[in-house]
Write an enzyme that holds these catalytic residues in place. Structure first.
Site, PDB file in Angstrom:
ATOM      1  CB  SER A  32     -44.941  -6.097   4.646  1.00  0.00           C
ATOM      2  OG  SER A  32     -45.754  -4.663   5.189  1.00  0.00           O
TER       3      SER A  32
ATOM      4  CE  LYS B 290     -45.840  -2.357   1.449  1.00  0.00           C
ATOM      5  NZ  LYS B 290     -46.095  -2.206   2.474  1.00  0.00           N
TER       6      LYS B 290
END
Length: 233
Positions: free
Chosen positions: A154, A192
């Site tokens: 991701s 993230k």
């Protein structure tokens, strides 16, 4: 050859010496005591890692049969049997990756490696300090650091790939746009990019296939920010 963590190296040396003295491999209890680990699950993980890297094999049909297939180059060369890059002044884990005064920046610092962190679907960060990764002291500032292995794709557009080792500086603050280790709802941990939007917090993937997730201010706790990536080729 992938570098061995210090504990993997220790276990491999111990099994090898034990085999040469006794002709059988040590029991899990003996291995656990020799490495000073609290549970046998740590030994299971180390053995699996050594097996995956081709250093040992489990012999079928025999409960306690391990065979050492190879040793790290340094041990084979008749050196002191220390891990490559291992010097007696490597910082012990009790410093939790903090560089003590007087340690030269060129020396290796041993950071606890807490397990895999999903850069996709989050998983819990494992506080398992049986594994360590050595990093050059020059990479670290004065803060406290730890390492996590990245799993998933991701963050690929930020150049962070599956299998990379993320070096994280521990802390609860991070600038907008920083890549952070975030604890969500006290149960899942993810790597993230952090974006604060008014009263909410967005955790943004760096891969168009993954959506940005939005949380309330109390749902996300920053546990550190990414300072370096290490990649094995």
């Amino acid at each position: 050859m992938g570098m061995l963590t210090r504990k993997q190296h220790e276990l491999l040396s111990y099994i090898n010496e034990y085999l040469s003295q006794h002709g059988v491999s040590p029991s899990f209890d003996e291995m656990k005591d020799a490495l000073g680990l609290r549970s046998k699950s740590g030994i299971h993980r180390l053995i699996t890692a050594l097996e995956e890297r081709g250093f040992i094999a489990r012999l079928p049909h025999r409960a306690r049969a391990l065979e050492v297939l190879k040793l790290p180059e340094s041990a084979v060369a008749g050196g002191s049997g220390e891990a490559p890059g291992f010097s007696p002044n490597v910082i012990e884990a009790r410093f939790a990756g903090r560089r003590p005064e007087g340690v030269e920046s060129s020396e290796a610092v041993s950071l606890p490696l807490y397990g895999r962190i999903a850069a996709g679907t989050p998983i819990e960060a494992l506080r398992d300090s049986t594994n360590f990764v050595d990093v050059p002291g020059s990479m670290l500032g004065r803060g406290e650091h730890y390492a996590l292995e990245v799993s998933g794709e991701s963050m690929i557009d930020a150049g962070i790939f599956d299998g990379d080792t993320a070096i994280i500086e521990r802390g609860e603050d991070a600038d907008n746009g920083a890549i952070v280790v975030a604890l969500i709802d006290d149960q899942e941990v993810t790597l993230k990019r952090l974006r604060r939007r008014g009263n909410s917090v967005a955790l943004e993937a760096a891969n168009p296939a993954f959506e940005t997730r939005i949380f309330g201010p109390d749902q996300v706790q920053v546990q550190g920010r990414l300072v370096y990536l290490m990649r094995r080729y």
